[in-house]
Write an enzyme that holds these catalytic residues in place. Structure first.
Site, PDB file in Angstrom:
ATOM      1  N   CYS A 199      -4.906   1.185   6.660  1.00  0.00           N
ATOM      2  CA  CYS A 199      -5.048   2.647   6.629  1.00  0.00           C
ATOM      3  C   CYS A 199      -6.392   3.088   6.040  1.00  0.00           C
ATOM      4  CB  CYS A 199      -3.894   3.289   5.857  1.00  0.00           C
ATOM      5  SG  CYS A 199      -3.971   3.042   4.074  1.00  0.00           S
ATOM      6  N   CYS A 231      -7.521  -0.885   1.836  1.00  0.00           N
ATOM      7  CA  CYS A 231      -6.489  -1.388   2.740  1.00  0.00           C
ATOM      8  C   CYS A 231      -7.041  -1.457   4.162  1.00  0.00           C
ATOM      9  CB  CYS A 231      -5.283  -0.454   2.671  1.00  0.00           C
ATOM     10  SG  CYS A 231      -4.025  -0.803   3.907  1.00  0.00           S
ATOM     11  N   CYS A 258       0.835  -1.196   0.000  1.00  0.00           N
ATOM     12  CA  CYS A 258       0.000   0.000   0.000  1.00  0.00           C
ATOM     13  C   CYS A 258       0.874   1.252   0.000  1.00  0.00           C
ATOM     14  CB  CYS A 258      -0.893  -0.014   1.239  1.00  0.00           C
ATOM     15  SG  CYS A 258      -1.940   1.444   1.382  1.00  0.00           S
ATOM     16  N   CYS A 272       0.487   3.099   3.512  1.00  0.00           N
ATOM     17  CA  CYS A 272       0.948   2.612   4.822  1.00  0.00           C
ATOM     18  C   CYS A 272       1.927   1.444   4.744  1.00  0.00           C
ATOM     19  CB  CYS A 272      -0.255   2.196   5.659  1.00  0.00           C
ATOM     20  SG  CYS A 272      -1.013   0.649   5.119  1.00  0.00           S
ATOM     21  N   CYS A 297      -8.949  -5.122  -9.645  1.00  0.00           N
ATOM     22  CA  CYS A 297      -8.533  -4.075 -10.570  1.00  0.00           C
ATOM     23  C   CYS A 297      -8.010  -2.917  -9.728  1.00  0.00           C
ATOM     24  CB  CYS A 297      -9.745  -3.665 -11.405  1.00  0.00           C
ATOM     25  SG  CYS A 297      -9.349  -2.459 -12.654  1.00  0.00           S
TER      26      CYS A 297
HETATM   27 ZN   LIG Z   1      -2.726   1.071   3.588  1.00  0.00          ZN
END
Ligand SMILES: [Zn+2]
Length: 189
Positions: free
Chosen positions: A154, A151, A103, A106, A174
């Protein structure tokens, strides 16, 4: 993979191309769900040496202006405002090296290179994920319902999940490339 596995893979690829109309797509070299589970269980094999990733259970909560400082404007637009990057603009769509996609908000590892496939859509696409890293909602931004995923650490928006992915999962995550950062297994950026 034995000769039989290769033939089965080629057949699955052909059928998938016919059904989705995506002739250019290259399906993953995973035959069955056992293979997918192995990819999930062993994802750290693709993590570069010395990288200590954060855990999904360590939440990151920041104020809007703190996110603005941490992220580029395009990454902020996708992760914090559920924007969508223009198709074909992310270099990660064409990333073919071994490694881990984390990510951009984070650093939580989300996918490995072994979970990626070329969907032909212009967005980095994956047929499965590292377990337990995403939360899911339904959005109606395009009037019809879509499965949005974000995510778990975060809360950053990453993309949408579709049911037209290649076998054996049939899933297509996607993902906006700008919401990801790639950690090559070689350690060299
Ligand atoms: Zn994250």
């Amino acid at each position: 993979m034995g000769r039989r596995g290769l033939l089965q893979g080629a057949l699955a690829a052909t059928l998938w191309s016919i059904f989705t109309g995506r002739a250019m797509a290259v399906p993953p070299a995973v035959k069955d769900m056992k293979g997918v589970e192995d990819l999930q269980k062993n994802w750290k094999l693709l993590l570069a040496e010395g990288v200590k990733p954060p855990l999904p259970t360590e939440p990151v909560k920041l104020a809007k202006d703190e996110w603005r400082k941490r992220l580029s404007p395009p990454a902020y637009n996708v992760l914090r405002e559920e924007g969508t990057e223009r198709a074909g603009t992310s270099p990660l769509d064409r990333e073919k090296r071994e490694g881990v996609f984390a990510c951009a908000g984070c650093d939580l590892p989300l996918f490995t290179s072994a979970m990626k496939f070329d969907s032909g859509t212009g967005w980095p696409s994956f047929f499965t994920t590292i377990p337990g890293v995403f939360g899911i909602t339904t959005d109606y931004k395009l009037l019809y319902p879509r499965t949005e995923y974000h995510c778990i650490r975060c809360g950053g928006h990453h993309g949408h999940l579709f049911d037209d992915g290649p076998p054996p999962t049939g899933k297509r995550y996607c993902n906006n490339g700008v919401a990801l950062k790639f950690i090559p297994k070689s350690g060299k950026a």
